[in-house]
Structures are given as C-alpha cells and as structure tokens.
Design a protein around this motif. Sequence first.
Motif, PDB file in Angstrom:
ATOM      1  N   ALA A 180      28.520 -37.532 -26.936  1.00  0.00           N
ATOM      2  CA  ALA A 180      27.564 -37.090 -25.935  1.00  0.00           C
ATOM      3  C   ALA A 180      27.141 -35.641 -26.182  1.00  0.00           C
ATOM      4  O   ALA A 180      25.952 -35.299 -26.106  1.00  0.00           O
ATOM      5  N   ILE A 181      28.106 -34.772 -26.480  1.00  0.00           N
ATOM      6  CA  ILE A 181      27.775 -33.369 -26.770  1.00  0.00           C
ATOM      7  C   ILE A 181      26.889 -33.285 -28.002  1.00  0.00           C
ATOM      8  O   ILE A 181      25.914 -32.515 -28.040  1.00  0.00           O
ATOM      9  N   LEU A 182      27.198 -34.087 -29.024  1.00  0.00           N
ATOM     10  CA  LEU A 182      26.388 -34.065 -30.243  1.00  0.00           C
ATOM     11  C   LEU A 182      24.958 -34.507 -29.951  1.00  0.00           C
ATOM     12  O   LEU A 182      23.994 -33.885 -30.438  1.00  0.00           O
ATOM     13  N   MET A 183      24.790 -35.550 -29.160  1.00  0.00           N
ATOM     14  CA  MET A 183      23.446 -36.032 -28.849  1.00  0.00           C
ATOM     15  C   MET A 183      22.661 -35.000 -28.038  1.00  0.00           C
ATOM     16  O   MET A 183      21.481 -34.740 -28.303  1.00  0.00           O
ATOM     17  N   LEU A 184      23.312 -34.396 -27.052  1.00  0.00           N
ATOM     18  CA  LEU A 184      22.624 -33.408 -26.225  1.00  0.00           C
ATOM     19  C   LEU A 184      22.252 -32.170 -27.030  1.00  0.00           C
ATOM     20  O   LEU A 184      21.130 -31.659 -26.926  1.00  0.00           O
ATOM     21  N   GLN A 185      23.187 -31.675 -27.847  1.00  0.00           N
ATOM     22  CA  GLN A 185      22.886 -30.501 -28.653  1.00  0.00           C
ATOM     23  C   GLN A 185      21.819 -30.812 -29.701  1.00  0.00           C
ATOM     24  O   GLN A 185      20.970 -29.977 -30.009  1.00  0.00           O
ATOM     25  N   LEU A 186      21.868 -32.029 -30.239  1.00  0.00           N
ATOM     26  CA  LEU A 186      20.886 -32.413 -31.243  1.00  0.00           C
ATOM     27  C   LEU A 186      19.477 -32.417 -30.657  1.00  0.00           C
ATOM     28  O   LEU A 186      18.529 -31.942 -31.296  1.00  0.00           O
ATOM     29  N   ARG A 187      19.337 -32.940 -29.440  1.00  0.00           N
ATOM     30  CA  ARG A 187      18.005 -33.017 -28.837  1.00  0.00           C
ATOM     31  C   ARG A 187      17.539 -31.668 -28.300  1.00  0.00           C
ATOM     32  O   ARG A 187      16.394 -31.258 -28.533  1.00  0.00           O
ATOM     33  N   GLN A 188      18.403 -30.955 -27.601  1.00  0.00           N
ATOM     34  CA  GLN A 188      17.980 -29.752 -26.882  1.00  0.00           C
ATOM     35  C   GLN A 188      18.012 -28.497 -27.744  1.00  0.00           C
ATOM     36  O   GLN A 188      17.126 -27.653 -27.635  1.00  0.00           O
ATOM     37  N   ARG A 189      19.058 -28.381 -28.595  1.00  0.00           N
ATOM     38  CA  ARG A 189      19.235 -27.110 -29.302  1.00  0.00           C
ATOM     39  C   ARG A 189      18.916 -27.185 -30.785  1.00  0.00           C
ATOM     40  O   ARG A 189      18.715 -26.146 -31.415  1.00  0.00           O
ATOM     41  N   ILE A 190      18.914 -28.391 -31.368  1.00  0.00           N
ATOM     42  CA  ILE A 190      18.708 -28.501 -32.817  1.00  0.00           C
ATOM     43  C   ILE A 190      17.412 -29.240 -33.123  1.00  0.00           C
ATOM     44  O   ILE A 190      16.463 -28.678 -33.683  1.00  0.00           O
ATOM     45  N   TYR A 191      17.361 -30.530 -32.735  1.00  0.00           N
ATOM     46  CA  TYR A 191      16.198 -31.343 -33.088  1.00  0.00           C
ATOM     47  C   TYR A 191      14.919 -30.810 -32.450  1.00  0.00           C
ATOM     48  O   TYR A 191      13.882 -30.685 -33.107  1.00  0.00           O
ATOM     49  N   GLY A 192      14.986 -30.500 -31.156  1.00  0.00           N
ATOM     50  CA  GLY A 192      13.782 -30.045 -30.459  1.00  0.00           C
ATOM     51  C   GLY A 192      13.188 -28.785 -31.055  1.00  0.00           C
ATOM     52  O   GLY A 192      12.014 -28.753 -31.456  1.00  0.00           O
ATOM     53  N   PRO A 193      13.953 -27.658 -31.143  1.00  0.00           N
ATOM     54  CA  PRO A 193      13.390 -26.429 -31.714  1.00  0.00           C
ATOM     55  C   PRO A 193      12.953 -26.570 -33.169  1.00  0.00           C
ATOM     56  O   PRO A 193      11.905 -26.042 -33.561  1.00  0.00           O
ATOM     57  N   LEU A 194      13.759 -27.276 -33.984  1.00  0.00           N
ATOM     58  CA  LEU A 194      13.397 -27.398 -35.394  1.00  0.00           C
ATOM     59  C   LEU A 194      12.162 -28.268 -35.586  1.00  0.00           C
ATOM     60  O   LEU A 194      11.325 -27.997 -36.453  1.00  0.00           O
ATOM     61  N   ALA A 195      12.041 -29.323 -34.776  1.00  0.00           N
ATOM     62  CA  ALA A 195      10.852 -30.164 -34.872  1.00  0.00           C
ATOM     63  C   ALA A 195       9.614 -29.383 -34.463  1.00  0.00           C
ATOM     64  O   ALA A 195       8.551 -29.501 -35.081  1.00  0.00           O
ATOM     65  N   ALA A 196       9.743 -28.576 -33.418  1.00  0.00           N
ATOM     66  CA  ALA A 196       8.598 -27.760 -33.001  1.00  0.00           C
ATOM     67  C   ALA A 196       8.233 -26.743 -34.075  1.00  0.00           C
ATOM     68  O   ALA A 196       7.052 -26.506 -34.349  1.00  0.00           O
ATOM     69  N   GLY A 197       9.252 -26.133 -34.697  1.00  0.00           N
ATOM     70  CA  GLY A 197       8.978 -25.137 -35.731  1.00  0.00           C
ATOM     71  C   GLY A 197       8.410 -25.744 -36.995  1.00  0.00           C
ATOM     72  O   GLY A 197       7.679 -25.085 -37.730  1.00  0.00           O
ATOM     73  N   SER A 198       8.735 -27.019 -37.276  1.00  0.00           N
ATOM     74  CA  SER A 198       8.259 -27.641 -38.508  1.00  0.00           C
ATOM     75  C   SER A 198       6.937 -28.372 -38.337  1.00  0.00           C
ATOM     76  O   SER A 198       6.122 -28.408 -39.256  1.00  0.00           O
ATOM     77  N   LEU A 199       6.712 -28.976 -37.164  1.00  0.00           N
ATOM     78  CA  LEU A 199       5.558 -29.840 -36.978  1.00  0.00           C
ATOM     79  C   LEU A 199       4.501 -29.261 -36.051  1.00  0.00           C
ATOM     80  O   LEU A 199       3.324 -29.606 -36.172  1.00  0.00           O
ATOM     81  N   LYS A 200       4.907 -28.420 -35.120  1.00  0.00           N
ATOM     82  CA  LYS A 200       3.944 -27.933 -34.135  1.00  0.00           C
ATOM     83  C   LYS A 200       3.542 -26.488 -34.391  1.00  0.00           C
ATOM     84  O   LYS A 200       2.380 -26.188 -34.652  1.00  0.00           O
ATOM     85  N   HIS A 201       4.503 -25.598 -34.311  1.00  0.00           N
ATOM     86  CA  HIS A 201       4.202 -24.182 -34.526  1.00  0.00           C
ATOM     87  C   HIS A 201       5.464 -23.470 -34.956  1.00  0.00           C
ATOM     88  O   HIS A 201       6.472 -23.514 -34.249  1.00  0.00           O
ATOM     89  N   ARG A 202       5.427 -22.859 -36.125  1.00  0.00           N
ATOM     90  CA  ARG A 202       6.574 -22.082 -36.593  1.00  0.00           C
ATOM     91  C   ARG A 202       6.365 -20.626 -36.220  1.00  0.00           C
ATOM     92  O   ARG A 202       5.376 -20.009 -36.644  1.00  0.00           O
ATOM     93  N   PRO A 203       7.273 -20.027 -35.437  1.00  0.00           N
ATOM     94  CA  PRO A 203       7.107 -18.628 -35.036  1.00  0.00           C
ATOM     95  C   PRO A 203       7.093 -17.705 -36.235  1.00  0.00           C
ATOM     96  O   PRO A 203       7.796 -17.928 -37.231  1.00  0.00           O
ATOM     97  N   ASP A 204       6.293 -16.689 -36.137  1.00  0.00           N
ATOM     98  CA  ASP A 204       6.205 -15.672 -37.191  1.00  0.00           C
ATOM     99  C   ASP A 204       7.454 -14.802 -37.135  1.00  0.00           C
ATOM    100  O   ASP A 204       7.807 -14.265 -36.085  1.00  0.00           O
ATOM    101  N   ARG A 205       8.124 -14.678 -38.278  1.00  0.00           N
ATOM    102  CA  ARG A 205       9.370 -13.918 -38.301  1.00  0.00           C
ATOM    103  C   ARG A 205       9.140 -12.460 -37.894  1.00  0.00           C
ATOM    104  O   ARG A 205      10.012 -11.818 -37.280  1.00  0.00           O
ATOM    105  N   ALA A 206       7.977 -11.918 -38.212  1.00  0.00           N
ATOM    106  CA  ALA A 206       7.730 -10.502 -37.921  1.00  0.00           C
ATOM    107  C   ALA A 206       7.576 -10.220 -36.427  1.00  0.00           C
ATOM    108  O   ALA A 206       7.697  -9.076 -36.002  1.00  0.00           O
TER     109      ALA A 206
END
Length: 391
Positions: free
Chosen positions: A338-364
């Motif tokens: 359960a912890i793995l699924m929640l962390q995967l969706r909220q803290r890992i999959y969600g942010p990384l998918a947004a950064g790869s497919l929607k908008h990647r924040p500018d490091r600067a």
Amino acid sequence: LDEVAGPMVLRIGSFLPFTATAYINGHSFIERQLIRAGVSYRKEDNAFLQVSDPQALQAAADGLDGATIAQRLDYWTLIVGPKFSEKERAACKLHRLWSVSQVEYCLNFIFARAFPIREIFRRCCELSLGTLTMDRLAHVFGQLKLRQMAGKFSTVVQRLDAARHVMRSYWRHSFVKQYEKASRFLRLEVVCNELQKDFKLNKSLPYWQPMRERLSGIVDRFAAVQAENLNVHGHFDLLAALARPVTVGRTRVAGVRLDQPRVLRLLEVLVRGLGGHLRRWTAAELHGQVLEAFALKAGSYTLNQLRYDLRKLRAHGLIERVAHSYSYRVSVAGYKQAILMLQLRQRIYGPLAAGSLKHRPDRAHTPNVPIERAYHKVDEAIDELLDLLAA
C-alpha cells in the motif's frame, strides 16, 4: 553394475590395440559410498536433494579419485577384455593407460519450491547474454591473459526438445552450461573435451585432482559472476499482479489499480493511522475517516461502496479480517504494498510523468531544495536509461 562406481558402461574394441572406453557417473559413485556408510539420503536424477550427514556426502565426493577409477576399470577390462599370456604380454609390452576424453563437473542449487527456478534462470539468461563478454569468460575459465586463441567464444541460449532451454558459454573447446532440471534444482555444469589444449592439464588419471580443482574453480567463478549479475534491480510486476482479478469461492473480485481514486483514498487512511498494520478498523470507523480526510459528502462515498472496496483489498491480501471480530487491519505484506502504491502515484509517478509528458520545470528557476534537485536527477537518469534501452 560395479560395487564401487555403480552403473557404468565399458566398450572394448575387437581389434588391436583393443581400445577401451568407459562411461562412469560420479553421482552413482557417491551413492554407493553413502549406502556402504549407512547414510540416509534422497536422490532425484543426478542430484542429492537431502542427506542426513552432509559431511559424509562431501567425504564420498572427495573419495572419487583417479586411483579408484583406474582400479575399477582395470578390474572390468580384465574380466570382459581380451586375454593374453605372460609370454605375449612380455613380447608386446601390453599395458593400459587411462586418460580423460570428456569430463563434466556440475554444481547444483537445490530449491525447496519449484517456482523461483524458472524466474532465476530466465534472468540469468537475460543478463549473461549481455555481460559475459570475452574478458569475463577469460576470468571464469581462469585465463589471466587474453591473447590470440583459436576456438569458440560466445554465450548462447539453445532450445532443446520438450521446450527445455540451456544456456551455454563457450571457451575454446570447453563450455559452461546452465539449465533447470527436474523442477527442483538449477544446475551449472562445465564440460571439457580438450583438457590439455584448453587448460594445459595432463589428462591421465593420476592427475585427476588438479583437473578436478580447475573445473571446480570454473563453476564457482561462473556462479559468482551470476550472483553479481543478479544483485541488481530485478523485475516483479506488482501493479500487474494487483490489477488482475482474483476468484474467491465462486465470486470473481476485480483488481486494484492506480487509476482507482476511491481505493487509493481508503489505502491512504489505512496506512497513515497510528499503529500501521497493527491498528484495527471497523467499516464504520473507516467510512468516517475517509469522509473527514478528503472532505467528502456521505452520498458521494457510501458505506456499501466502502465495504465493496474492503472486500477487494481483502481478496488481494492487502488487508485481513481480525479473528472473531468485525474489524480489519492491514496485513504485513499489504502494508508495504500500500505504501509503495501511494508513494508511486503521489510522489514518484505523478511528478515524473508531469515532468516528462506535460511540463518539465526549468532547473534555473526551480526552488533550490533537495527534493526538487532529486527530481531533476531522476529526470536525467530516466532520459539516459531510455537512451541505453533504445541502443
């Protein structure tokens, strides 16, 4: 059926020089020694699955030496071979010289259950095909210096009859092979047809021990290389396993997926409660906690819907019913999942998918905080990983 070596085959030529060829099995020799010593064992095919005295088993294996083999072969060739008088023997100087034409030395990994063998063997094949290059094979076969050498150097996976697969790593005229056998053990086996050419070893029986030590070192190094290969991130499709429907009695229960917000809300309430998997919940308590935590109205998530979700989680082993009560708690394995699924969706999959497919924040222009720096590193690592996989 030899009393020392067990079943063996002896083939003798019918004309001069009356060449004799013998086929013996070391496992049969060990078995005869254990019977003579009164040691109980369980043997399947060419592997000992269980023995009451492991030290006796090792002692029996060490007892197979060149002198013992030569003694048994001389005994049987005297019985079934051609006979010569003393005068004929003196005139022709007849004698026997035994040497090794082909030798196989194996190492068996015994498993209590059959299901890990197939996955381990498949993973070994996948990794070895890419990592067992010529320099690694040189290390496995004890070749310290690479030079121009004749022979075959490759690693292949061959499919035999009955869809059985064997992985072979060739070194000149020898090879190491790996395969699953009898659904109970995984075997590593080195096969050599040219001891003198490949390893500079004398192949006569008096030099049996150096040959055995050399072959033992080969299978040990090969096992060490595979252990190093397997000590990496493997593949277990937890999400696919949870998403598959399961059958409870005569009822088919749907799977648990990341795109089910109702189930994930319930899991979040279950795992963040004090006590972890030791905390007990009734259905009414859980219903109130879910409504309060996510500001839901009672009509948008009813008690019957919650009971349906609880039944789904219980069918997949994420939660369990407390004996003699109407309360539930998260299982030990379910708590981690359960912890793995929640962390995967909220803290890992969600942010990384947004950064790869929607908008990647500018490091600067991103906040200089550790978590954002870590996300950027992961983004770069994923890009690099995709490039390597594409190559």
